[in-house]
Design an enzyme around this catalytic site. Structure first.
Site, short mmCIF file in Angstrom:
data_model
loop_
_atom_site.label_atom_id
_atom_site.label_comp_id
_atom_site.label_asym_id
_atom_site.label_seq_id
_atom_site.Cartn_x
_atom_site.Cartn_y
_atom_site.Cartn_z
N ASP A 11 0.85 -1.19 0.00
CA ASP A 11 0.00 0.00 0.00
C ASP A 11 0.89 1.25 0.00
O ASP A 11 1.68 1.45 0.93
CB ASP A 11 -0.90 -0.02 1.24
CG ASP A 11 -2.03 1.00 1.15
OD1 ASP A 11 -2.22 1.56 0.07
OD2 ASP A 11 -2.71 1.21 2.18
N ASP A 105 -3.11 2.61 -6.01
CA ASP A 105 -2.01 2.71 -5.05
C ASP A 105 -1.84 1.48 -4.17
O ASP A 105 -1.18 1.55 -3.13
CB ASP A 105 -2.20 3.95 -4.17
CG ASP A 105 -3.49 3.90 -3.36
OD1 ASP A 105 -4.32 3.01 -3.61
OD2 ASP A 105 -3.65 4.75 -2.46
N GLU A 106 -2.41 0.35 -4.56
CA GLU A 106 -2.24 -0.85 -3.74
C GLU A 106 -2.30 -2.10 -4.60
O GLU A 106 -2.91 -2.13 -5.67
CB GLU A 106 -3.30 -0.91 -2.63
CG GLU A 106 -4.72 -0.97 -3.14
CD GLU A 106 -5.75 -1.05 -2.03
OE1 GLU A 106 -5.45 -1.66 -0.98
OE2 GLU A 106 -6.86 -0.52 -2.22
#
Length: 418
Positions: A11, A105-106
């Site tokens: 993350d 974003d992960e």
């Protein structure tokens, strides 16, 4: 003896805000928020510096400014975030082919057996963090490792920012024993309230009652809650799934019925969706118009074409027709365009579908492919349609997807699924 199962959740830390601070070094150490522009804008990302003032993502921009008047509030630059996201995903794929991008974003990674290549899991996690930092030019990420997906995601939040947290198989029960039940995926605010009424505050308290009790209370979800609070969950990591739909939407700063404003936004959204379709290499048959009125009432209108398309003009023209048919009498708060019903992936499936009675215009296809190439090289604003050079009379704030765009599946852009 088979290798122990390890699922990692990677993350990025305050991703949008961190990208802005990286691109603008003068912002490093300052309270930065992305989004919240305009009267109805919401915060998309908050730097750790601004979080000290109580500013959080999904908070109205007006509230954030009141909490931190000295904060720096920036517009969303989704194309830039996607560019950095691709750098992250390519770095992760150097460790395993089983990387599933969950959002911009992960990502999840199946690290089972990687210890033989990269050393013990703690060492692997540190190596991944270092590789991501190098690939992005200095951005940090947090890594969680656990035997199942949902625990890996929870773990990645334990030592943020720029940290690692591992849940070993033998420690799962003790970890869940003191984990607030609200941390379990699927337990929202109302769920927490109901569980607290039953005397449940920690995940480890759920198995104190039999599975049948929770199923009777909450149905199927009760059974899933019981399993998760015993450490049971999915370990599947799917590297890629083709998108099922592409859409874009915008919330206006002021409710509007102005025809010129609505037409310009529909054109901008159609252009964005068409570009996304071409990037994924798909065409869609069904165009959908989404409209939300000032009273938050929401309607959709759809039309299936006689051929699949990824052309801006076709999508835009259909969206305009749907808007005319809708003929709104009260001001709109939001408008959006979506395309679905994509090309079948096999000849066998295509035999079950109606024959396409018209084909894309080769000249238009060539023109739009050329525009795509220019935008990829020089940025999304390098080529704009003449009708969009004059800005709409009403500013708007992008939707919760960042740039108002969402693509089904878990494609490389990290967009949300439908």
């Amino acid at each position: 003896m088979p290798a122990p199962v390890w699922i990692l959740h990677i993350d990025m830390d305050a991703f949008y805000a961190s990208v802005e601070q990286m691109d603008q070094p003068e912002l490093r150490g300052r309270p930065v928020a992305v989004g919240g522009i305009g009267g109805r804008g919401v915060i998309s990302a908050a730097s750790y510096e601004i979080r000290k003032y109580g500013v959080r993502s999904a908070m109205p921009g007006t509230t954030a400014r009141r909490l931190c008047p000295q904060g720096v509030f920036l517009p969303v630059r989704m194309e830039r975030y996607k560019e950095v996201s691709r750098q992250v995903m390519h770095a992760l794929e150097e460790f395993s082919p089983l990387v599933e991008q969950a959002s911009v974003d992960e990502a999840y990674m199946d690290a089972t057996g990687l210890e033989r290549l990269f050393g013990p899991i703690p060492e692997l996690c540190e190596t991944i963090r270092a590789r991501v930092r190098k690939a992005t030019g200095g951005l940090t990420c947090s890594v969680g490792a656990a035997p199942v997906r949902f625990l890996a995601k929870i773990a990645s939040d334990q030592n943020k920012p720029d940290g690692v947290f591992l849940i070993y198989p033998e420690d799962v029960d003790s970890f869940l024993k003191t984990l607030p039940v609200g941390k379990i995926p699927g337990v929202g605010k109302r769920g927490r309230e109901i569980l607290q009424e039953l005397g449940v505050r920690y995940a480890g308290q759920i198995p104190n009652r039999p599975r049948a009790f929770w199923e009777q209370r909450f149905g199927k979800w009760g059974g899933e809650l019981y399993d998760r609070c015993r450490g049971m969950g999915s370990t599947e990591v799917v590297p890629y799934a083709a998108p099922k739909s592409c859409s874009a939407e915008n919330t206006f700063e002021r409710d509007t019925l102005e025809t010129a404003t609505l037409r310009r936004w529909l054109l901008a959204q159609s252009d964005r969706v068409a570009s996304d379709l071409r990037r994924h290499g798909v065409r869609g048959r069904t165009v959908t118009l989404k409209a939300k009125f000032a009273d938050f009432r929401q309607v959709t209108r759809s039309r299936s074409l006689d051929h699949r398309t990824s052309e801006t003009d076709t999508i835009y023209g259909t969206a305009l027709e749907l808007l005319e048919e809708l003929c709104p009498k009260t001001p709109l708060r939001l408008i959006g365009v979506g395309v679905s019903n994509f090309s079948p992936r096999s000849r066998q499936l295509s035999l079950l579908e109606p024959e396409e009675t018209s084909r894309p215009d080769p000249k238009k296809q060539h023109l739009e492919q050329t525009v795509d190439a220019i935008r990829r090289r020089f940025g999304p604003g390098a080529v704009r349609r003449a009708a969009l050079l004059e800005k709409p009379s009403d500013k708007s704030e992008p939707s919760k997807h960042g740039d108002g765009q969402s693509s089904g599946g878990n494609g490389r852009d990290g967009s949300s699924g439908h």
